[in-house]
Structure formats: structure tokens, C-alpha cells
Design a protein around this motif. Structure first.
Motif, PDB file in Angstrom:
ATOM      1  N   PHE A  78      -1.533   4.314   4.039  1.00 57.64           N
ATOM      2  CA  PHE A  78      -1.508   3.387   2.910  1.00 57.64           C
ATOM      3  C   PHE A  78      -2.919   3.154   2.411  1.00 57.64           C
ATOM      4  CE2 PHE A  78      -1.465   1.484   7.062  1.00 57.64           C
ATOM      5  CZ  PHE A  78      -2.527   0.596   7.039  1.00 57.64           C
ATOM      6  N   ARG A  79      -2.997   2.603   1.218  1.00 55.09           N
ATOM      7  CA  ARG A  79      -4.290   2.385   0.583  1.00 55.09           C
ATOM      8  C   ARG A  79      -4.870   1.012   0.927  1.00 55.09           C
ATOM      9  NH1 ARG A  79      -2.022   2.766  -5.363  1.00 55.09           N
ATOM     10  NH2 ARG A  79      -0.351   3.733  -4.164  1.00 55.09           N
ATOM     11  N   GLN A  80      -6.134   0.880   0.653  1.00 54.49           N
ATOM     12  CA  GLN A  80      -6.801  -0.409   0.718  1.00 54.49           C
ATOM     13  C   GLN A  80      -6.665  -1.075  -0.647  1.00 54.49           C
ATOM     14  OE1 GLN A  80     -11.361  -1.011   0.413  1.00 54.49           O
ATOM     15  NE2 GLN A  80     -10.957  -0.779   2.594  1.00 54.49           N
ATOM     16  N   ILE A  81      -6.401  -2.373  -0.679  1.00 56.25           N
ATOM     17  CA  ILE A  81      -6.362  -3.086  -1.949  1.00 56.25           C
ATOM     18  C   ILE A  81      -7.436  -4.158  -1.950  1.00 56.25           C
ATOM     19  CG2 ILE A  81      -3.915  -2.647  -2.303  1.00 56.25           C
ATOM     20  CD1 ILE A  81      -3.382  -5.563  -1.550  1.00 56.25           C
TER      21      ILE A  81
ATOM     22  N   LYS B   8      -8.813   4.256  -1.634  1.00 57.15           N
ATOM     23  CA  LYS B   8      -9.431   4.264  -0.316  1.00 57.15           C
ATOM     24  C   LYS B   8      -8.363   3.992   0.726  1.00 57.15           C
ATOM     25  CE  LYS B   8     -14.120   2.849  -1.640  1.00 57.15           C
ATOM     26  NZ  LYS B   8     -15.219   1.886  -1.364  1.00 57.15           N
ATOM     27  N   LEU B   9      -8.530   4.600   1.872  1.00 53.42           N
ATOM     28  CA  LEU B   9      -7.558   4.454   2.940  1.00 53.42           C
ATOM     29  C   LEU B   9      -7.579   3.041   3.501  1.00 53.42           C
ATOM     30  CD1 LEU B   9      -5.543   6.182   4.628  1.00 53.42           C
ATOM     31  CD2 LEU B   9      -7.409   6.511   6.265  1.00 53.42           C
TER      32      LEU B   9
ATOM     33  N   ASP C 169      -5.858  -4.466   6.915  1.00 46.41           N
ATOM     34  CA  ASP C 169      -5.212  -4.571   5.602  1.00 46.41           C
ATOM     35  C   ASP C 169      -3.701  -4.684   5.757  1.00 46.41           C
ATOM     36  OD1 ASP C 169      -7.631  -4.251   4.105  1.00 46.41           O
ATOM     37  OD2 ASP C 169      -7.523  -2.091   4.442  1.00 46.41           O
ATOM     38  N   LEU C 170      -3.140  -3.891   6.642  1.00 48.99           N
ATOM     39  CA  LEU C 170      -1.698  -3.906   6.866  1.00 48.99           C
ATOM     40  C   LEU C 170      -1.235  -5.267   7.379  1.00 48.99           C
ATOM     41  CD1 LEU C 170       1.020  -2.429   7.034  1.00 48.99           C
ATOM     42  CD2 LEU C 170       0.333  -1.589   9.296  1.00 48.99           C
ATOM     43  N   ALA C 171      -2.006  -5.860   8.255  1.00 44.18           N
ATOM     44  CA  ALA C 171      -1.633  -7.153   8.830  1.00 44.18           C
ATOM     45  C   ALA C 171      -1.529  -8.234   7.771  1.00 44.18           C
ATOM     46  CB  ALA C 171      -2.642  -7.563   9.906  1.00 44.18           C
TER      47      ALA C 171
ATOM     48  N   VAL D 174       3.559   2.262   2.702  1.00 43.18           N
ATOM     49  CA  VAL D 174       4.051   2.482   4.064  1.00 43.18           C
ATOM     50  C   VAL D 174       5.461   3.074   4.044  1.00 43.18           C
ATOM     51  CG1 VAL D 174       4.750   1.336   6.204  1.00 43.18           C
ATOM     52  CG2 VAL D 174       2.589   0.723   5.110  1.00 43.18           C
ATOM     53  N   LEU D 175       6.299   2.613   3.105  1.00 47.35           N
ATOM     54  CA  LEU D 175       7.686   3.067   3.067  1.00 47.35           C
ATOM     55  C   LEU D 175       7.869   4.409   2.372  1.00 47.35           C
ATOM     56  CD1 LEU D 175       9.622  -0.236   2.261  1.00 47.35           C
ATOM     57  CD2 LEU D 175       8.989   0.716   4.480  1.00 47.35           C
ATOM     58  N   TRP D 176       6.985   4.782   1.444  1.00 47.47           N
ATOM     59  CA  TRP D 176       7.256   5.915   0.561  1.00 47.47           C
ATOM     60  C   TRP D 176       6.276   7.075   0.664  1.00 47.47           C
ATOM     61  CZ3 TRP D 176      11.573   6.547  -2.339  1.00 47.47           C
ATOM     62  CH2 TRP D 176      12.389   5.412  -2.567  1.00 47.47           C
TER      63      TRP D 176
END
Length: 405
Positions: A196-199, A221-222, A227-229, A250-252
Motif C-alpha cells: 500500500f501507499r503512504q498518504i 511512496k510505499l 501508516d497501516l495502523a 490493501v484489498l485490491w
């Protein structure tokens, strides 16, 4: 023999109750009409089970930490797509969940197969029985969009008739609670689509209620586990933009053979991530293995250069820090298809054991045949293929090298 399942006294689920539920579901799929399912799984029992499991999962973090003792083993399972009999077989082959056998399921429990409801509540029962030994991650089909397109909504309504819409709403609420990922034994990362990306959060010219807006960085950016948390997962259809962008990824998302991070144009949502991204993510988080799912034989058939999903798994990236594996656990998939020619793929599951939980042992298995005869719950001839563009997401067209600097 009384086949009616009753909610256990005091709500205390036992191994015998879960095994009995599995037997009743198997019996009903072979001997009853779909509309007779409430005769053996009453609405009140299904409601109680869904509520108990939903409460457990809503309390879990976005990425669950799966602690593994040296005496335990871990079974990793990919997509199962409503193929109840293959799930029952898989649990028997691998050995059922227990105090020393941990299961991590990687989403896509429903849709396309005819027994999504039965499969899902069977797995929820294991979750309620062993909440710290059974983990149910979310897949892209645990969404309103997919379940209204690929049969699950219609299945639930067909089986529970006047209570069908009530049951479907309860199930959608449960979907929102599934965690997005798991870190197993501090060395394995598991998520349905993958990375997933970094936002970034920035001040917006049109400030919302809380005075801040979200946007994806133009140069992708990765993302990190941190970030996920912090991602907001409690939404039915995570999008490719805004505060839901990480759950959407994460889902797609899918792996690519080419380096870099770019929008997943084929799906219209999520990312394509290359071996360099796998290397960076593994190295940064001191991991050795990424296990994702999301792609069956039909999806891989459209992806030039990617290995076929004929044996239930592929090793897509091999990098200095470790590997990326795609795991698919629905054999002879999809159950219904428009052409007579079938993929006849095997399903697979992974076992991790001491001393090195990062070394996967692959177990392939065939579909249970013959499957009970049943009609599909969606127009599999004319419905849009889930692996084609969905026009759900948007993003930059430029691929970016993976970097967190």
C-alpha cells in the motif's frame, strides 16, 4: 437426528458445537433447498454468531500481531469464495484450529461460490471459539460493491427470504470489522491484496468538519506498518482516494514483475508493486515473507508474464530480504463460469513451523467432487469480470520507485 442448530447456553461456544455446525451446513447443502436453511440455522442463531464474531474483530487492530510459540504451527489460507465443501476439507487436511494450531485466513470468504453464507458463518464460529488462534482478514469481496455484484447479497436474500435484507445488513456490519493484515511470528506479513501507499495529511483549501483533508501524494511512496495502523478501515467500500486509500490498496493491489509503484489500471483501484517494493518493505520491517491472495486462475490468465495459478500458489518475487507469495485456496475455481473449459486448478494452504516460521511448507489439494447441484446467485455469463477495470479509484499515471525517504 435433530439437525437444528441452537445457540449454546450462555453463548459459550465449544469445539463440539463448531464441528456440529459444520456437519449441519454440509448436510443442508446436500439435502435441503437453499430456502430451507433457516429451518436448521435459525435467524436468531445466525444473528448471535455474527454479533459475537463482529464484536471480537472490531476490537482488533488494523494489523493483528499473531504471536506463535515454538510448539505451535500456523496455517495460512487464501481465497475460498463460498466453496464450503473445500473449506471443510481444508480444515480436516490441515487439522482444525486448536491451542497449538493457529489459522490465518486471507479474505474473500464469499461471492461466486454458492455457499458463501455457510462458509462465512462456519469460519465465524471458529473465530468465536478461538479468538486468539483464528484470524479472519478482510478481502476485497467483503465489501458492499462486490457482494451486490457477484452473488452474495442475492444468496442471503434467497436463503433467508423475508429476513434476508436484515441478515445481509448484519453481515455488512461484520465485514467492516475484519482486520486488514497480520504480522505472524514477527517475520511474515499477510494481507489480501498486498502492499500500500503512504498518504499525507494536509491543510485543505476547502476544510472539512475537522479542518483537514487527505490526498495521495502525486509521487507514490510505499507505506509502512505505522501508516497501516493509522488507516481508517471501518467503511464498506474503501476507495482509491481520501482517508480510505490504504484499505483500498490493501484489498485490491497486485504484484508486478517490474520495479516501482503505480496505479493498478486493470482493476481501477489499488496499486501494482514491484520487487523493489517487496524488498524495501521486508527490509524496513525486518520481515522475511509476504503472503497475499486476491488472484485466482482467471485473474492470472489475463496477466502476461505472471505465473499461472494452477497449483494454488505462486512465488512472485524473490529478493535479497525474502519472498512474496500469492496463495489461493479455492480449487476448481470459479464454481460457475461461462465457458465449458475449466482451469481445474488446485487449492493450496501454507504451514509455518518452528524453528523458522518464515519458511513456508506448501500443501496442494483438489476440489471435493461432485459438488452438490445448485444454481448460481449472479449472472456469471454477463456480469463484469472482477479483474477488469471497476472505475472505483483514481491516481497518478506515473510509476514511482519505492522510497520512504
Amino acid at each position: 437426528m435433530d439437525m437444528v442448530v441452537r445457540w449454546p447456553e450462555g453463548g459459550v461456544v465449544t469445539v463440539d458445537w463448531v464441528m456440529g455446525l459444520g456437519n449441519v451446513l454440509d448436510y443442508a447443502s446436500r439435502n435441503l433447498q437453499p430456502s430451507q436453511l433457516p429451518d436448521v440455522i435459525p435467524v436468531s442463531v445466525a444473528d448471535s454468531l455474527i454479533l459475537a464474531a463482529s464484536k471480537l474483530m472490531h476490537r482488533e487492530p488494523n494489523c493483528v500481531e499473531v504471536t506463535v510459540e515454538a510448539s505451535s504451527r500456523v496455517v495460512l489460507v487464501g481465497d475460498v469464495h463460498g466453496q464450503l465443501h473445500d473449506v471443510l476439507n481444508l480444515v480436516q487436511l490441515a487439522g482444525p484450529p486448536s491451542s497449538n494450531c493457529i489459522f490465518v485466513f486471507n479474505g474473500d470468504y464469499v461471492d461466486r461460490g454458492a455457499w458463501g453464507f455457510e462458509t462465512y458463518i462456519y469460519l465465524l464460529a471458529w473465530k468465536v471459539l478461538l479468538p486468539h488462534r483464528v484470524f479472519l482478514l478482510r478481502g476485497n469481496h467483503e465489501t458492499k460493491f462486490c457482494t451486490s455484484t457477484y452473488g452474495f447479497e442475492q444468496e442471503v436474500i434467497a436463503k433467508y427470504k423475508e429476513y434476508g435484507k436484515h441478515m445481509y445488513r448484519k453481515l455488512l456490519g461484520c465485514f467492516e470489522g475484519h482486520p486488514l493484515a497480520a504480522r505472524v511470528a514477527n517475520c511474515v506479513f499477510m494481507a489480501h491484496g498486498g502492499l500500500f501507499r503512504q498518504i499525507e495529511v494536509e491543510s485543505s483549501q476547502k476544510k472539512g468538519k475537522f479542518g483537514k483533508g487527505y490526498r495521495s501524494k502525486k509521487t507514490l511512496k510505499l507505506g509502512t506498518l505505522e501508516d497501516l495502523a493509522k488507516a481508517r478501515r471501518g467503511v464498506l467500500d474503501p476507495s482509491g482516494t481520501g482517508s480510505n486509500v490504504i484499505p483500498g490498496d490493501v484489498l485490491w493491489s497486485d504484484p508486478s514483475l517490474n520495479n516501482g509503484l503505480s496505479p493498478n489500471q486493470l482493476r481501477g483501484i489499488g496499486l501494482l508493486f514491484g520487487p523493489d517494493c517487496t524488498q524495501e518493505f521486508l527490509e524496513k520491517h525486518k520481515l522475511k515473507l509476504i503472503v497475499r491472495s486476491h488472484e485466482g486462475p482467471d485473474a492470472r490468465d489475463k496477466r502476461s508474464g505472471m505465473e499461472d495459478m494452477d497449483k494454488g500458489y505462486t512465488i512472485d518475487h524473490v529478493v535479497k530480504a525474502g519472498k512474496l507469495i500469492t496463495l489461493f485456496s479455492a480449487p476448481d475455481y470459479p464454481q460457475f463460469q461461462a465457458t465449458e473449459e475449466r482451469y481445474n486448478n488446485k487449492g493450496a494452504y501454507i504451514v509455518l513451523e518452528a524453528p523458522d516460521f518464515s519458511k513456508p511448507q506448501f500443501f496442494e489439494f483438489d476440489a471435493i467432487k461432485p459438488r452438490p447441484k445448485v444454481s448460481p446467485y449472479y449472472d456469471f455469463v454477463n456480469v463484469i469480470d472482477s479483474d477488469e477495470e471497476l472505475e472505483l479509484g483514481s491516481g497518478s499515471d506515473d510509476a514511482s520507485a519505492c522510497s520512504n525517504n
